[in-house]
Design a protein around this motif. Structure first.
Motif, mmCIF file in Angstrom:
data_model
loop_
_atom_site.group_PDB
_atom_site.id
_atom_site.type_symbol
_atom_site.label_atom_id
_atom_site.label_comp_id
_atom_site.label_asym_id
_atom_site.label_seq_id
_atom_site.Cartn_x
_atom_site.Cartn_y
_atom_site.Cartn_z
ATOM 1 N N LYS A 1 0.791 -1.737 -0.130
ATOM 2 C CA LYS A 1 -0.123 0.259 0.519
ATOM 3 C C LYS A 1 0.761 1.183 0.243
ATOM 4 C CE LYS A 1 -3.095 1.739 3.623
ATOM 5 N NZ LYS A 1 -3.873 1.109 4.759
ATOM 6 N N ASP A 2 1.723 1.354 0.720
ATOM 7 C CA ASP A 2 2.814 2.560 0.562
ATOM 8 C C ASP A 2 2.648 2.958 -0.986
ATOM 9 O OD1 ASP A 2 2.338 2.166 3.333
ATOM 10 O OD2 ASP A 2 4.395 1.573 3.413
ATOM 11 N N GLN A 3 3.868 1.924 -1.433
ATOM 12 C CA GLN A 3 4.173 1.956 -3.037
ATOM 13 C C GLN A 3 2.964 2.724 -3.457
ATOM 14 O OE1 GLN A 3 5.279 -1.380 -5.341
ATOM 15 N NE2 GLN A 3 5.723 -0.285 -7.340
ATOM 16 N N LEU A 4 1.485 1.934 -3.646
ATOM 17 C CA LEU A 4 0.626 2.909 -4.322
ATOM 18 C C LEU A 4 0.187 4.091 -3.809
ATOM 19 C CD1 LEU A 4 -1.961 2.106 -5.911
ATOM 20 C CD2 LEU A 4 -3.018 1.125 -4.228
ATOM 21 N N VAL A 5 0.270 4.506 -2.238
ATOM 22 C CA VAL A 5 -0.261 5.586 -1.882
ATOM 23 C C VAL A 5 1.236 6.253 -2.695
ATOM 24 C CG1 VAL A 5 0.236 7.143 0.147
ATOM 25 C CG2 VAL A 5 -1.653 4.881 0.089
ATOM 26 N N VAL A 6 2.418 5.888 -2.561
ATOM 27 C CA VAL A 6 3.406 7.187 -2.969
ATOM 28 C C VAL A 6 3.214 7.625 -4.083
ATOM 29 C CG1 VAL A 6 5.389 7.409 -2.981
ATOM 30 C CG2 VAL A 6 5.441 6.011 -1.409
ATOM 31 N N GLU A 7 2.586 6.437 -5.253
ATOM 32 C CA GLU A 7 2.800 6.316 -6.810
ATOM 33 C C GLU A 7 1.796 7.750 -7.005
ATOM 34 O OE1 GLU A 7 3.789 3.678 -9.295
ATOM 35 O OE2 GLU A 7 5.388 2.318 -8.453
ATOM 36 N N ALA A 8 0.407 7.492 -6.434
ATOM 37 C CA ALA A 8 -0.506 7.747 -6.824
ATOM 38 C C ALA A 8 -0.698 9.644 -7.005
ATOM 39 C CB ALA A 8 -1.959 7.663 -5.688
ATOM 40 N N ILE A 9 0.180 9.909 -5.135
ATOM 41 C CA ILE A 9 0.588 10.997 -5.274
ATOM 42 C C ILE A 9 1.364 11.690 -6.120
ATOM 43 C CG2 ILE A 9 1.152 12.899 -3.591
ATOM 44 C CD1 ILE A 9 -0.698 11.285 -1.163
ATOM 45 N N GLU A 10 2.085 11.168 -6.422
ATOM 46 C CA GLU A 10 3.370 11.534 -7.328
ATOM 47 C C GLU A 10 2.573 12.144 -8.272
ATOM 48 O OE1 GLU A 10 7.221 9.347 -5.463
ATOM 49 O OE2 GLU A 10 5.983 8.336 -7.125
ATOM 50 N N GLU A 11 2.012 11.394 -9.125
ATOM 51 C CA GLU A 11 1.469 11.194 -10.129
ATOM 52 C C GLU A 11 0.191 12.275 -9.834
ATOM 53 O OE1 GLU A 11 -2.332 9.574 -11.985
ATOM 54 O OE2 GLU A 11 -0.501 8.232 -12.989
ATOM 55 N N LYS A 12 -0.144 12.674 -9.070
ATOM 56 C CA LYS A 12 -0.986 14.032 -8.835
ATOM 57 C C LYS A 12 -0.012 15.081 -8.416
ATOM 58 C CE LYS A 12 -4.902 14.950 -8.247
ATOM 59 N NZ LYS A 12 -5.186 15.326 -9.183
ATOM 60 N N ILE A 13 0.778 15.018 -8.385
ATOM 61 C CA ILE A 13 1.876 16.026 -8.649
ATOM 62 C C ILE A 13 2.670 16.068 -9.450
ATOM 63 C CG2 ILE A 13 4.387 17.143 -7.498
ATOM 64 C CD1 ILE A 13 3.840 15.554 -4.919
ATOM 65 N N ARG A 14 2.465 15.850 -10.617
ATOM 66 C CA ARG A 14 3.553 15.882 -11.498
ATOM 67 C C ARG A 14 2.145 16.040 -12.548
ATOM 68 N NH1 ARG A 14 6.100 10.595 -10.611
ATOM 69 N NH2 ARG A 14 3.829 9.280 -12.164
ATOM 70 N N GLU A 15 0.739 15.982 -12.627
ATOM 71 C CA GLU A 15 -0.253 16.847 -12.739
ATOM 72 C C GLU A 15 -0.842 17.989 -12.990
ATOM 73 O OE1 GLU A 15 -5.289 15.988 -12.123
ATOM 74 O OE2 GLU A 15 -3.678 14.191 -12.716
ATOM 75 N N VAL A 16 -0.869 19.018 -11.288
ATOM 76 C CA VAL A 16 -0.701 19.800 -10.896
ATOM 77 C C VAL A 16 0.840 20.531 -11.547
ATOM 78 C CG1 VAL A 16 -1.012 21.249 -9.125
ATOM 79 C CG2 VAL A 16 -1.769 18.786 -9.048
ATOM 80 N N GLY A 17 1.611 19.891 -10.987
ATOM 81 C CA GLY A 17 2.992 20.535 -12.327
ATOM 82 C C GLY A 17 3.330 20.983 -13.642
ATOM 83 N N GLY A 18 1.880 19.931 -14.036
ATOM 84 C CA GLY A 18 2.714 20.672 -15.446
ATOM 85 C C GLY A 18 1.173 21.359 -15.593
ATOM 86 N N ILE A 19 0.007 21.378 -15.139
ATOM 87 C CA ILE A 19 -1.285 22.623 -15.310
ATOM 88 C C ILE A 19 -0.466 23.209 -14.787
ATOM 89 C CG2 ILE A 19 -3.254 23.141 -14.598
ATOM 90 C CD1 ILE A 19 -3.664 20.409 -14.478
ATOM 91 N N VAL A 20 0.148 23.486 -13.796
ATOM 92 C CA VAL A 20 0.805 25.325 -13.562
ATOM 93 C C VAL A 20 1.455 25.641 -14.486
ATOM 94 C CG1 VAL A 20 2.175 25.607 -12.067
ATOM 95 C CG2 VAL A 20 0.543 24.761 -10.539
#
Length: 221
Positions: free
Chosen positions: A56-75
């Motif tokens: 689960k730790d890997q899943l949580v980290v990768e899910a949030i990292e993907e969200k960070i990349r997504e937000v970074g792209g929009i910004v």
């Protein structure tokens, strides 16, 4: 051995799992959800889930990292789109940040802050080094284009913004307040822009706010 046709399919499956799991974590937090529950709610087997994520730790980290990349792209897109006015670009950044806070919710913020400090620091670093810096670059454009009130020294705006945001938008402050993180952020931005923008700038900012993003769909089995 995977064929060239299977690899993209696996990548798409993993992406759908990340999106679905992220929606669950954002809604319910991390601590209260097991991998078995994630698999069941996404309509996939535990074997499929563990094929892509060892725990689960890997899943949580990768899910949030993907969200960070997504937000970074929009910004980045908002900052670099010089065809748009300063208020419209500013609205794009602040709206996406507000939407993310509303989507994440306080439960997940508490779980990550208290249980996964290294991941929280990654989120904080992204905020400091990416979002804040993007806003500061936009403030330079706003000052140059005359969107700040003339009775305010625009050279002070970047420092005051970073100082105020760093002091107010922290877990200690947010968790102590009887309102949602999204409302804290929205109120902060309203006070900030109400104090520094001209009447025209505030009007354009309000008009430029985009509509809310549609809800995400389910992961296909």
């Amino acid at each position: 051995m995977e064929t060239s046709a299977e690899a993209p399919a696996d990548a798409q499956k993993k992406k759908r799992i990340l999106e679905g799991a992220r929606a669950i974590f954002f809604r319910e937090g991390v601590s209260a959800v097991t991998m078995e529950q994630v698999a069941g709610r996404l309509g996939i087997s535990k074997k499929t889930l563990y094929k892509h994520f060892s725990n689960k730790d890997q899943l949580v980290v990768e899910a949030i990292e993907e969200k960070i990349r997504e937000v970074g792209g929009i910004v980045d897109a908002a900052v670099n789109d010089t065809s748009q006015s300063f208020p419209r670009r500013l609205a794009s950044i602040f709206t996406v940040v507000g939407h993310q806070l509303a989507e994440i919710g306080e439960t997940l913020m508490r779980d990550v802050y208290y249980r996964q400090p290294s991941l929280w620091e990654q989120i904080e670093r992204f905020r400091r080094e990416h979002v804040f810096q993007a806003v500061l670059r936009l403030f330079e454009d706003g000052a140059r284009e005359g969107y700040f009130r003339r009775d305010i020294d625009s050279r002070l705006v970047p420092t005051l913004f970073v100082s105020a945001a760093s002091a107010i938008l922290t877990p200690a402050q947010i968790f102590a307040l009887p309102v949602s993180p999204a409302l804290v952020f929205e109120t902060f931005i309203t006070i900030l822009l109400g104090g520094i923008l001209t009447d025209e700038g505030r009007e354009q900012f309000e008009l430029a706010k985009p509509p809310s993003a549609p809800p995400r769909g389910e992961v296909e089995s």
